[in-house]
Design a protein around this motif. Structure first.
Motif, PDB file in Angstrom:
ATOM      1  N   VAL A 143       0.906  -1.153  -0.101  1.00 30.37           N
ATOM      2  CA  VAL A 143      -0.182  -0.111   0.097  1.00 30.37           C
ATOM      3  C   VAL A 143       0.836   1.182   0.178  1.00 30.37           C
ATOM      4  O   VAL A 143       0.440   2.477  -0.063  1.00 30.37           O
ATOM      5  N   TYR A 186      -4.528  -2.045  -3.173  1.00 32.13           N
ATOM      6  CA  TYR A 186      -5.256  -0.901  -2.778  1.00 32.13           C
ATOM      7  C   TYR A 186      -6.480  -1.632  -2.224  1.00 32.13           C
ATOM      8  O   TYR A 186      -6.763  -2.979  -2.590  1.00 32.13           O
ATOM      9  N   GLN A 201      -8.233   1.354   4.821  1.00 35.12           N
ATOM     10  CA  GLN A 201      -7.614   2.425   3.902  1.00 35.12           C
ATOM     11  C   GLN A 201      -8.629   3.658   3.398  1.00 35.12           C
ATOM     12  O   GLN A 201      -9.530   3.387   2.820  1.00 35.12           O
ATOM     13  N   THR A 244      -4.970   6.018  -0.405  1.00 35.26           N
ATOM     14  CA  THR A 244      -4.838   5.608  -1.783  1.00 35.26           C
ATOM     15  C   THR A 244      -4.291   6.675  -2.641  1.00 35.26           C
ATOM     16  O   THR A 244      -3.021   6.362  -3.384  1.00 35.26           O
ATOM     17  N   SER A 272      -0.599   7.018  -1.812  1.00 34.63           N
ATOM     18  CA  SER A 272       0.174   5.677  -2.208  1.00 34.63           C
ATOM     19  C   SER A 272       0.673   5.978  -3.844  1.00 34.63           C
ATOM     20  O   SER A 272       1.721   5.628  -4.266  1.00 34.63           O
ATOM     21  N   TRP A 330      -0.916  -3.244  -9.642  1.00 36.71           N
ATOM     22  CA  TRP A 330      -1.667  -3.068  -8.756  1.00 36.71           C
ATOM     23  C   TRP A 330      -2.755  -4.183  -8.526  1.00 36.71           C
ATOM     24  O   TRP A 330      -3.466  -4.530  -9.370  1.00 36.71           O
ATOM     25  N   GLN A 371      -6.213  -5.606  -6.094  1.00 28.22           N
ATOM     26  CA  GLN A 371      -7.082  -5.033  -5.078  1.00 28.22           C
ATOM     27  C   GLN A 371      -7.175  -5.953  -4.010  1.00 28.22           C
ATOM     28  O   GLN A 371      -7.021  -7.311  -4.187  1.00 28.22           O
ATOM     29  N   HIS A 401     -13.649   0.885  -3.231  1.00 29.62           N
ATOM     30  CA  HIS A 401     -12.293   0.689  -3.845  1.00 29.62           C
ATOM     31  C   HIS A 401     -12.289   0.519  -5.336  1.00 29.62           C
ATOM     32  O   HIS A 401     -11.302   0.869  -6.020  1.00 29.62           O
ATOM     33  N   SER A 453      -9.533   1.478  -9.456  1.00 27.50           N
ATOM     34  CA  SER A 453      -8.945   0.504 -10.170  1.00 27.50           C
ATOM     35  C   SER A 453      -8.393   0.913 -11.585  1.00 27.50           C
ATOM     36  O   SER A 453      -7.169   0.995 -11.980  1.00 27.50           O
ATOM     37  N   LEU A 469      -5.573   3.862 -11.252  1.00 29.96           N
ATOM     38  CA  LEU A 469      -4.236   3.434 -10.777  1.00 29.96           C
ATOM     39  C   LEU A 469      -3.609   2.541 -11.792  1.00 29.96           C
ATOM     40  O   LEU A 469      -2.398   2.676 -12.044  1.00 29.96           O
TER      41      LEU A 469
END
Length: 734
Positions: free
Chosen positions: A463, A501, A506, A511, A514, A532, A534, A576, A580, A583
């Motif tokens: 993270v 993530y 979090q 996020t 990061s 990345w 999840q 979250h 996606s 990122l």
């Protein structure tokens, strides 16, 4: 005729065998148990992606009227252009037709459908690729076009490295998979079963063991077992591997045993040996109650029962033998390049011998990991000399000098010992592995690893937040990761970072912070690759076992078949998933030196907060001053060549000083230093003894003691500017 047949069902990797059956066969060799192994996946792929098979597929799509999209209509229209080069392309990807690269790289050789649309944005990537890599990438896109045609028109469950994966993922109940197995076999099933039938006739096994590492192997394993039960009911069948080890620990549905006689968990050596004794030794009692098992589910009195009643001890790593890749079609695997990412190419391009430095994880604390399971919990390293013995055996057997060490996290001390042993034996090998970014990876250790053939490491930054890294119990900080990745990069070892993530608690701010950390790491060039993921909650992790301590509420389901991934709600209430795309898009650009000056907001189509990380945070981490000091126990190693020496004299104020002028050469540069003659003669003698070929490495304290039998103040000599220059020419403190 063999007692055992070991099978990896479709599909895992295209470029190299999944190693589980090779590990088991290596062990069975030590017990004089005859076994044959096959990677059914690569055999199915080669049969499927052939001109004669695809001619049938195109006809089948027309007969069944399954072509619906404009993309597949185009592929069918160009079917002759797809069929003509297909066999030649497979040969090229097998490394047997390398001159074809020049043809492939021309603009009108391969037909192009939707997979080639990305090429307009890929000129920068091709600038970094050689012709062979560019051709592999284009050939891969061509195969993916054909794969898209299969998925739409023939079999929606197809995937190059998985088959019917959805049926195996979080399959808490067996119903859906069971129902699918009542349908008629698919076109791909028929290819699979025909290849299996040929092998059954040849090998005539008494026991068949399926190794199922992933959800994408599960359906095919069951389909094969179903066929064996229907046509060869006298053969016993077992299933083991990564999927059962993590998912089938609570199985209760007795219908599973219509397909398999045994389900084994964790390390397979002892369970398989006992199954061999139970099944293949006629003198053994037929009463199953009297038989011994290790970590094995069976059906007994119409109930699923877990048997662990043997008194035999587990095998140590030094007892399990060297992996044996015989029987596998090593020359027929195909190397593909799906995306222009150097680390991903290691996974999909080239044939790698798989080995393990240590069983389990030496850290074993990360809260998202299945550390309660034996394959991670029980840590047992292998001696470096034995490891290199096994490397030499595999090189002799396979003709391949590339090694992928498939550790949970390779221990730094063992990596050091391995590197020294490789250098001592003067082996030319290429290797890579997974690590933790811990402080023991000093610059000198990274130089040693590089000298031994290490080309890449992968490790979890996760993270990229110190608060969350502490909650994960990762044992590292962002500053430490930055320094370690810098050390690897300076040694020309590529670094891939696993990123995460959506970890419990979090926040949105964390996020974005990061992402800013990751941006800076890539901008400074100290990480070259990343991905990345999840966060997923697993049943056997500390979070899964104690969810309330991490602020989440699991949504448990009734378990009769598979149990690993668990749905949950986080007390933050954050979705979250929305991060996606942004990122992954930003990371894809960072990996290729693009987008560092863009505001982070530009990667997302919704409002995000400003990062709280200062623009030079990572750079400041790297500028931390280091003092010139060495632990007394540090090992001193010299990897370079002895210098050319010339005697010189220097007169100053009537005093003449005798000097030695030493000229060191490495593969690209030379270095000249001048030292007093007595110290220089000591240094010449000492450098020879510091070479790995000399045997046991000297410690810093032993070196200091030896020096001070003749001279004074070792530290003044050792940390002088002249001696520090030698570090770049192979004088290492480990």
């Amino acid at each position: 005729m063999k007692d055992l047949l070991l099978i990896t069902p479709p599909f895992t990797q295209l470029n190299t065998p999944y190693p589980a059956t090779a590990y088991l066969k290596g062990f069975l060799n030590t017990k004089n148990i005859s076994a044959f192994q096959m990677d059914l996946g690569i055999e199915v792929i080669l049969e499927l992606f052939s001109k004669k098979t695809f001619e049938k597929l195109f006809d089948l799509a027309i007969d069944n009227d399954t072509i619906s999209s404009e993309n597949c209509q185009r592929i069918y229209t160009l079917k002759d252009d797809y069929l003509q080069p297909l066999d030649a392309i497979i040969l090229f990807l097998q490394g047997k037709n390398q001159t074809l690269a020049r043809q492939i790289c021309t603009t009108n050789f391969l037909p192009q459908a939707s997979r080639f649309e990305q090429l307009e944005d890929m000129d920068w990537a091709f600038g970094e690729m050689g012709m062979q890599d560019k051709a592999k990438h284009l050939a891969t896109l061509y195969l993916e076009d054909l794969s898209d045609f299969i998925i739409e028109c023939i079999d929606p469950n197809f995937g190059f490295s998985r088959y019917a994966e959805r049926l195996g993922q979080s399959a808490n109940a067996f119903d859906e998979l069971y129902d699918s197995l009542q349908n008629e076999p698919t076109f791909i099933d028929e290819i699979t079963l025909a290849l299996l039938e040929d092998k059954l006739k040849t090998v005539q096994p008494k026991l068949i063991c399926f190794s199922v590492p992933f959800p994408g192997n599960l359906y095919s394993a069951f389909r094969c077992a179903q066929y064996i039960k229907a046509n060869y009911p006298e053969i016993k069948i077992a299933i083991g591997g990564g999927f059962p080890n993590t998912e089938l620990r609570q199985v209760t549905d007795k219908r599973v045993f219509n397909f398999f006689d045994f389900i084994t968990l964790d390390d397979g050596e002892l369970p398989i040996e006992l199954l061999f004794e139970n099944v293949c030794h006629s003198e053994q009692s037929e009463e199953i109650l009297e038989k011994q098992f290790k970590r094995t589910f069976i059906l007994e009195n119409d109930k699923v029962v877990y048997k662990n009643n043997t008194t035999k001890p587990e095998y140590k790593q030094l007892e399990i033998g060297t992996p044996d890749y015989s029987d596998l079609l090593l020359e027929d695997y195909i190397s593909v390049i799906e995306i222009a990412n150097p680390m991903h190419s290691l996974w999909s391009d080239g044939r790698w011998n798989k080995l393990t430095m240590a069983h389990g994880c030496y850290w074993g604390k990360c809260t998202f990991c299945d550390i309660s399971l034996d394959y991670i919990k029980i840590y047992e390293p292998i001696a470096a000399a034995l490891l290199v013995d096994r490397m030499e055996q595999l090189i002799a057997q396979t003709g391949e000098n590339g090694f992928h060490f498939v550790d949970e996290a390779a221990p730094p001390a063992l990596m050091k010992a391995l590197a020294l042993e490789i250098i001592k034996r003067k082996l030319t090998v290429t290797w890579w592995t997974n690590i933790r970014f811990e402080k023991n990876f000093t610059q000198d250790l990274c130089y040693l690893l590089k000298a031994s053939g290490c080309i890449a490491v992968s490790g979890g930054l996760e993270v990229a937040s110190d608060r969350l890294l502490k909650l994960i119990d990762k044992g590292v900080t962002v500053e430490q990761v930055a320094q370690v990745t810098r050390n690897f990069t300076q040694a020309n070892i590529m670094v891939h970072s696993y990123l995460m993530y959506g970890y419990p608690t979090q926040t949105i701010q964390e996020t974005i912070d990061s992402l800013e950390m990751v941006r800076q790491l890539f901008e400074l060039g100290i990480i070259q690759s990343g991905f990345w993921h999840q966060f997923a909650l697993t049943a056997h992790s500390p979070i899964g076992l104690n969810p309330s301590e991490y602020g989440i509420t699991p949504n448990y389901k009734s378990i009769s078949f598979a149990n690993n991934d668990i749905d949950f709600t986080d007390k933050t209430g954050i979705d979250h998933n929305m991060f996606s795309f942004g990122l992954k898009k930003s990371l894809f650009n960072f990996m290729h030196g693009i987008g560092f000056d863009m505001d982070l907001q530009e990667w997302f189509d919704f409002d995000i907060p400003e990062s709280t990380i200062t623009p030079y945070y990572i750079e400041d981490c790297l500028n931390t001053e280091t003092t010139l000091s060495t632990k007394p126990t540090a090992k001193i190693v010299y990897l370079g060549h002895l210098p050319l020496v010339a005697e010189r004299t220097k007169t100053k104020k009537g005093f003449t000083n005798e000097l030695l002028e030493m000229t060191f050469h490495d593969k690209t540069e030379s270095l000249q230093i001048t030292v007093n003659k007595p110290e220089g003669e000591w240094l010449l003698d000492t450098l020879e003894t510091l070479k790995p070929s000399h045997g046991k490495a000297l410690s810093f304290s032993a070196l200091k003691k030896d020096f001070e039998t003749q001279f004074e103040d070792f530290e003044l000599f050792w940390f002088s500017k002249q001696m520090q220059k030698l570090k770049d020419f192979g004088l290492l403190q480990l």
